[in-house]
Structures are given as C-alpha cells and as structure tokens.
Write a protein that holds these residues in place. Structure first.
Motif, mmCIF file in Angstrom:
data_model
loop_
_atom_site.group_PDB
_atom_site.id
_atom_site.type_symbol
_atom_site.label_atom_id
_atom_site.label_comp_id
_atom_site.label_asym_id
_atom_site.label_seq_id
_atom_site.Cartn_x
_atom_site.Cartn_y
_atom_site.Cartn_z
ATOM 1 N N LEU A 85 -13.182 3.237 1.398
ATOM 2 C CA LEU A 85 -14.498 2.787 1.855
ATOM 3 C C LEU A 85 -14.802 3.275 3.267
ATOM 4 C CD1 LEU A 85 -14.721 -0.896 0.536
ATOM 5 C CD2 LEU A 85 -15.928 1.108 -0.330
ATOM 6 N N ALA A 86 -13.759 3.507 4.060
ATOM 7 C CA ALA A 86 -13.946 4.011 5.420
ATOM 8 C C ALA A 86 -14.140 5.527 5.450
ATOM 9 C CB ALA A 86 -12.754 3.631 6.295
ATOM 10 N N GLY A 87 -14.073 6.164 4.281
ATOM 11 C CA GLY A 87 -14.246 7.602 4.221
ATOM 12 C C GLY A 87 -12.973 8.383 4.467
ATOM 13 N N HIS A 88 -11.813 7.724 4.343
ATOM 14 C CA HIS A 88 -10.528 8.359 4.565
ATOM 15 C C HIS A 88 -9.721 8.360 3.272
ATOM 16 C CE1 HIS A 88 -11.496 8.078 8.770
ATOM 17 N NE2 HIS A 88 -11.375 6.767 8.800
ATOM 18 N N SER A 89 -8.629 9.075 3.273
ATOM 19 C CA SER A 89 -7.638 8.911 2.218
ATOM 20 C C SER A 89 -6.625 7.861 2.677
ATOM 21 C CB SER A 89 -6.930 10.231 1.923
ATOM 22 O OG SER A 89 -6.131 10.630 3.034
ATOM 23 N N PHE A 90 -5.938 7.272 1.713
ATOM 24 C CA PHE A 90 -4.909 6.278 2.032
ATOM 25 C C PHE A 90 -3.826 6.912 2.893
ATOM 26 C CE2 PHE A 90 -1.844 3.032 -0.148
ATOM 27 C CZ PHE A 90 -1.930 2.201 0.950
ATOM 28 N N GLU A 91 -3.409 8.137 2.509
ATOM 29 C CA GLU A 91 -2.333 8.781 3.252
ATOM 30 C C GLU A 91 -2.748 9.121 4.684
ATOM 31 O OE1 GLU A 91 -3.949 12.079 0.412
ATOM 32 O OE2 GLU A 91 -3.596 9.895 0.368
ATOM 33 N N HIS A 92 -4.034 9.385 4.900
ATOM 34 C CA HIS A 92 -4.506 9.629 6.269
ATOM 35 C C HIS A 92 -4.288 8.391 7.133
ATOM 36 C CE1 HIS A 92 -7.191 10.487 9.682
ATOM 37 N NE2 HIS A 92 -7.630 9.249 9.496
ATOM 38 N N GLU A 93 -4.716 7.256 6.620
ATOM 39 C CA GLU A 93 -4.580 6.019 7.388
ATOM 40 C C GLU A 93 -3.117 5.690 7.658
ATOM 41 O OE1 GLU A 93 -7.839 3.530 8.127
ATOM 42 O OE2 GLU A 93 -7.494 5.589 8.745
ATOM 43 N N LEU A 94 -2.260 5.919 6.669
ATOM 44 C CA LEU A 94 -0.830 5.663 6.844
ATOM 45 C C LEU A 94 -0.225 6.599 7.879
ATOM 46 C CD1 LEU A 94 0.026 5.257 3.076
ATOM 47 C CD2 LEU A 94 0.148 3.429 4.777
ATOM 48 N N ALA A 95 -0.559 7.885 7.781
ATOM 49 C CA ALA A 95 -0.011 8.859 8.727
ATOM 50 C C ALA A 95 -0.493 8.582 10.141
ATOM 51 C CB ALA A 95 -0.393 10.276 8.299
ATOM 52 N N LEU A 96 -1.759 8.209 10.285
ATOM 53 C CA LEU A 96 -2.294 7.924 11.615
ATOM 54 C C LEU A 96 -1.619 6.693 12.208
ATOM 55 C CD1 LEU A 96 -4.255 8.594 13.876
ATOM 56 C CD2 LEU A 96 -5.985 7.222 12.686
ATOM 57 N N ALA A 97 -1.477 5.641 11.410
ATOM 58 C CA ALA A 97 -0.814 4.434 11.901
ATOM 59 C C ALA A 97 0.610 4.734 12.336
ATOM 60 C CB ALA A 97 -0.828 3.352 10.819
ATOM 61 N N ALA A 98 1.327 5.532 11.543
ATOM 62 C CA ALA A 98 2.702 5.884 11.897
ATOM 63 C C ALA A 98 2.736 6.674 13.197
ATOM 64 C CB ALA A 98 3.345 6.670 10.768
ATOM 65 N N SER A 99 1.796 7.614 13.354
ATOM 66 C CA SER A 99 1.794 8.437 14.567
ATOM 67 C C SER A 99 1.472 7.623 15.813
ATOM 68 C CB SER A 99 0.789 9.587 14.424
ATOM 69 O OG SER A 99 -0.546 9.114 14.472
ATOM 70 N N LEU A 100 0.733 6.530 15.627
ATOM 71 C CA LEU A 100 0.367 5.657 16.748
ATOM 72 C C LEU A 100 1.381 4.541 16.970
ATOM 73 C CD1 LEU A 100 -3.466 5.324 15.991
ATOM 74 C CD2 LEU A 100 -2.414 6.675 17.820
ATOM 75 N N GLY A 101 2.351 4.431 16.078
ATOM 76 C CA GLY A 101 3.381 3.398 16.219
ATOM 77 C C GLY A 101 2.942 2.016 15.795
ATOM 78 N N ILE A 102 1.925 1.937 14.917
ATOM 79 C CA ILE A 102 1.431 0.611 14.516
ATOM 80 C C ILE A 102 1.487 0.408 13.001
ATOM 81 C CG2 ILE A 102 -0.033 0.293 16.552
ATOM 82 C CD1 ILE A 102 -2.449 1.042 14.777
ATOM 83 N N PHE A 103 2.240 1.235 12.278
ATOM 84 C CA PHE A 103 2.347 1.033 10.835
ATOM 85 C C PHE A 103 3.178 -0.207 10.536
ATOM 86 C CE2 PHE A 103 4.917 1.648 6.946
ATOM 87 C CZ PHE A 103 3.888 1.439 6.038
ATOM 88 N N GLY A 104 2.637 -1.068 9.647
ATOM 89 C CA GLY A 104 3.360 -2.285 9.314
ATOM 90 C C GLY A 104 3.573 -2.497 7.828
ATOM 91 N N SER A 105 2.469 -2.601 7.062
ATOM 92 C CA SER A 105 2.586 -2.976 5.659
ATOM 93 C C SER A 105 1.381 -2.417 4.914
ATOM 94 C CB SER A 105 2.631 -4.506 5.540
ATOM 95 O OG SER A 105 3.026 -4.914 4.242
ATOM 96 N N ILE A 106 1.394 -2.556 3.560
ATOM 97 C CA ILE A 106 0.267 -2.037 2.781
ATOM 98 C C ILE A 106 -0.185 -3.035 1.720
ATOM 99 C CG2 ILE A 106 0.952 0.367 3.119
ATOM 100 C CD1 ILE A 106 1.881 0.392 0.165
#
Length: 434
Positions: free
Chosen positions: A272-293
């Motif tokens: 809905l945000a116009g992204h892919s799921f993997e984009h959001e996951l990769a970005l969160a990981a790169s920023l150090g804020i990945f937690g859960s799905i």
C-alpha cells in the motif's frame, strides 16, 4: 475441550509427496537450515484478532461467521481462549499475538475494562502453563472504538490521549505478565484526513512524546522485550504519520528513539505504501531497526489491505532472503496477520489457511537459505560495486570535494562506460532455487 475443532487432527509433517489435506508438506519444525531448526528460523505466530475476533465483515456487508464465543461476556472470552489454545496445539504454533480488545470485553468504564483484561490475562496465563505456545507480542487496539476516530496519541482531545496512554500501560503490563518478547504500537488512526482541521506539527509532537513515555515505562518496569512500531500507509487515514519504514525512522530520529524502537513490517502495508516487502525489510535492516514481520498478502486488484494468507513462494522467499541477510529474527517472528475470506465459514478453513501459509513460508525460507548459502547472488552484487574498493574511490568518499574530484576527472580523462545490471540473469538465478 471445546467442540469447535472436533475431528480435526494435529497437523504433522508428511513431506512434499503427501496428499493428506491436514498435513505439512514443507514445514518440518525440526529440519535444520543453516544450522538452525526451521521452527526457530520462522517463529510462527497466530493473530488472535483475525482468527478469533473477526466476524467476516467487509466495507459492504456485515458478519458472515458464526462462532460460539462471539459476545461481550467474560465467559465467552474464556471460551475464545480455550478454542485459541486448541488451535495452537493443532498447528504446533510456537507463538500468538493479541490486542487487548481481542481477548476481553469492553467495560462501561476504563476501570471495568481493566478488570476484564486482568481477569482474562490470568486465564490465558493458566492456559500457557499447560501449552508450549508463547506470546510473541501484545498490543493495544487504539483504532476500532469511536473514541479513537481522530487518533489516539495524535487526537486533538487530551482526554483521548490520556485514555490511550492508560490503555497502552495496561497492555504493556499484560504483555510482560505473559512473557511477551515484544510490544507493538500499531497506529491505525495516527494520521489525518484534511489539513483544514489539523495541526500537523502538534499531532506529530504528541505522537513522539507518547512513544517516549512508552520507552520510559519499559525501563521503569524492567520489560526486556523489544518495542516495535508497525508502519501503516494511508488506510484508514488519508495521511499516516507512520507511513513506511523510512518515515518511521525519520520520526524516531527526531525524538531520539532510533536506538530504542524497531519496526514490525507487514507485507500488505508495504504494498500500500508503493514498496515491495523486501524493500522495506532491507531498508529496516540497513538502518538497524528491523524487528519482526506480519506475513500476509494483498489482492493486487484491490486498493485496500485485504490481509490474505501468503501463497506466492517467490515473493515470500525474497522477503526471507532479506531477513536471513540481516541475521534472522531475534525477538521477532512471522505473525500471520491474515484472515479467512468472508465465505470461508468452516473451522477446517481456519486451520487449512494457516497450514498452507506455514508451508509457503517454510518452502520460501529454505529456498532463500539455499540461495544465500550458494553465494552466487551476493557475489554478483559485490562485483557490481567492486569499484568502490579501489583506493581512489575510498579516498573520494572520505576526503573528496567537488573541486578535487573535478580535477581528477579532467586529469585522468575519466569517461565512464555503462555496464549491464544483469537483472534478467539474476531473476533466472532466483528461479533456480524456488
């Protein structure tokens, strides 16, 4: 024992060739993948709200499900809990997740609501003592009741802010009592419809202060779980303050919380945000804020969050690839924020929806792990950026200025030639593993 799931067997792994409907074909919890049991990789959780509280309505029609626990009494709330733990046992689900409103009836006052929550948490605690299923995370429903129609932490009425704060406190307390590994803030209505009646700056500051209070309370009571925010675009509010991972990270930085709070990312929200799921996951990981799905999918022909069980192995594998690259889950897991279709009325449908989803996720994670261990994709990625390992490239980033770089381009007569991104080759590589 209740009668709801009568006759449905415990789901066991039978292998890919099994034709038994009530069996796992790909999810073997004890299978070792990259040195870790598949159950420990995936950390499946059942969502209490979609599985036991949702009544089958949609924007154009009301209830289609008839469940024996539907109603607003404590006895029915306990029957719902009995049924839930029976389903957890049938599936062998290691975790569940809940909102407060999913597990207890609403009282006429906050004090009565709190007493109802305390009573049902006591009851669930007793159920958990006899079960292997644990709590992945708890959260507060700050969006369904009409008091929250203009938001909770961002509401223009300070009394609503206060009510929301008291509610969140009670839910963190409940999560801690039940041994929850995370606490999620899901801002379903933390946004606005029009600037004509909105003080955007004030609402954003109030949301930041609210989150600071949550973090402070976590330390005060010694809650060792992770605090999570779930990014949520557009629906239902036109403009959400927690739109996507990038927006949430900017919000956390503004309020000094980037090292205190991580994100719980949902597939449907990413789309809905116009992204892919993997984009959001990769970005969160790169920023150090990945937690859960939250694992679900949207119908790509519908413009809203349809919360369907995952059925696309390739899409799901791309998500788990990013999770594995990030080191896998720590306190987080795979929560099925997915619901039956409103025509799927039978108890068997509820079980089989989860069975199919668990198999899709297991098959996807194993494919992702195989590709990661193969190393071909990472090798290709590294080769594409290999130029940045050269001393002059490193020096350019570290000490370069526009003037010095310009002088070098002229002196060395640098004339870059385009190089193929090789996307189709890499897509073919992916398809070898799925």
């Amino acid at each position: 024992m209740t009668e709801f799931f009568k006759g449905i067997p415990k789901i066991r792994y039978e292998g890919p060739e099994s034709t038994h409907e009530f069996a796992f074909r790909h999810y073997n919890p004890d299978e070792l993948v990259m040195g870790k049991r598949l159950e420990e990789h995936l950390r499946f959780a059942v969502a209490w709200w979609h599985s036991f509280a949702w009544q089958g309505g949609d924007p154009f029609g009301g209830q289609t499900f008839e469940r024996p626990w539907f109603g607003d009494t404590m006895d029915l709330a306990k029957l719902k809990a009995d049924t839930a733990f029976e389903m957890f046992d049938i599936l062998g689900a290691p975790f569940f997740c809940f909102h407060d409103a999913d597990i207890r009836p609403e009282g006429t006052t906050f004090a009565e609501t709190l007493r109802n929550l305390d009573e049902i948490v006591d009851y669930i605690e007793e159920k958990m003592e006899k079960s292997s299923t644990k709590l992945l995370w708890g959260t507060a429903n700050l969006f369904t009741h009409r008091r929250f129609m203009a938001g909770a932490a961002t509401n223009p009425d300070p009394d609503v802010f206060a009510y929301a704060a008291a509610t969140v406190k009670s839910c963190i307390d409940a999560t801690m009592r039940l041994g929850g590994e995370n606490y999620v803030l899901w801002g379903g209505r933390e946004g606005y419809e029009t600037l004509l009646n909105t003080d955007l700056k004030a609402e954003r500051e109030h949301a930041g202060r609210f989150l600071q209070m949550v973090v402070d309370y976590r330390y005060k009571i010694g809650f060792e779980g992770t605090i999570l925010i779930e990014p949520k675009p557009q629906e239902p509010s036109k403009h959400q303050y927690d739109y996507d991972v990038a927006t949430v990270y900017g919000f956390l930085k503004d309020f000094g919380l980037e090292n205190e709070v991580k994100v719980n990312i949902e597939q449907g929200h990413a789309i809905l945000a116009g992204h892919s799921f993997e984009h959001e996951l990769a970005l969160a990981a790169s920023l150090g804020i990945f937690g859960s799905i939250d694992m679900n999918r949207n119908d790509y022909q519908s413009g809203w969050d349809t919360d369907q069980f995952p059925d696309n192995v390739l899409e799901t594998a791309k998500a788990y690839y990013e999770i594995l690259r990030a080191g896998g889950f720590t306190t987080g897991g795979t929560n099925f924020d997915a619901k039956l279709r409103r025509q799927s009325l039978d108890p068997e449908d509820l079980i089989l929806g989860h069975v199919g989803a668990m198999d899709v996720c297991a098959r996807a994670l194993k494919a992702a792990a195989a590709l990661l261990e193969d190393g071909a994709l990472e090798k290709a990625r590294a080769a594409r950026y290999a130029g940045w390992d050269r001393p002059e490239a490193k020096a350019m980033l570290k000490d370069g200025t526009l003037e010095s770089i310009s002088e070098r381009v002229l002196a060395e007569n640098i004339t870059p030639k385009p190089r193929s991104g090789r996307q189709e080759r890499l897509e073919n590589l992916w398809n070898r593993f799925v």
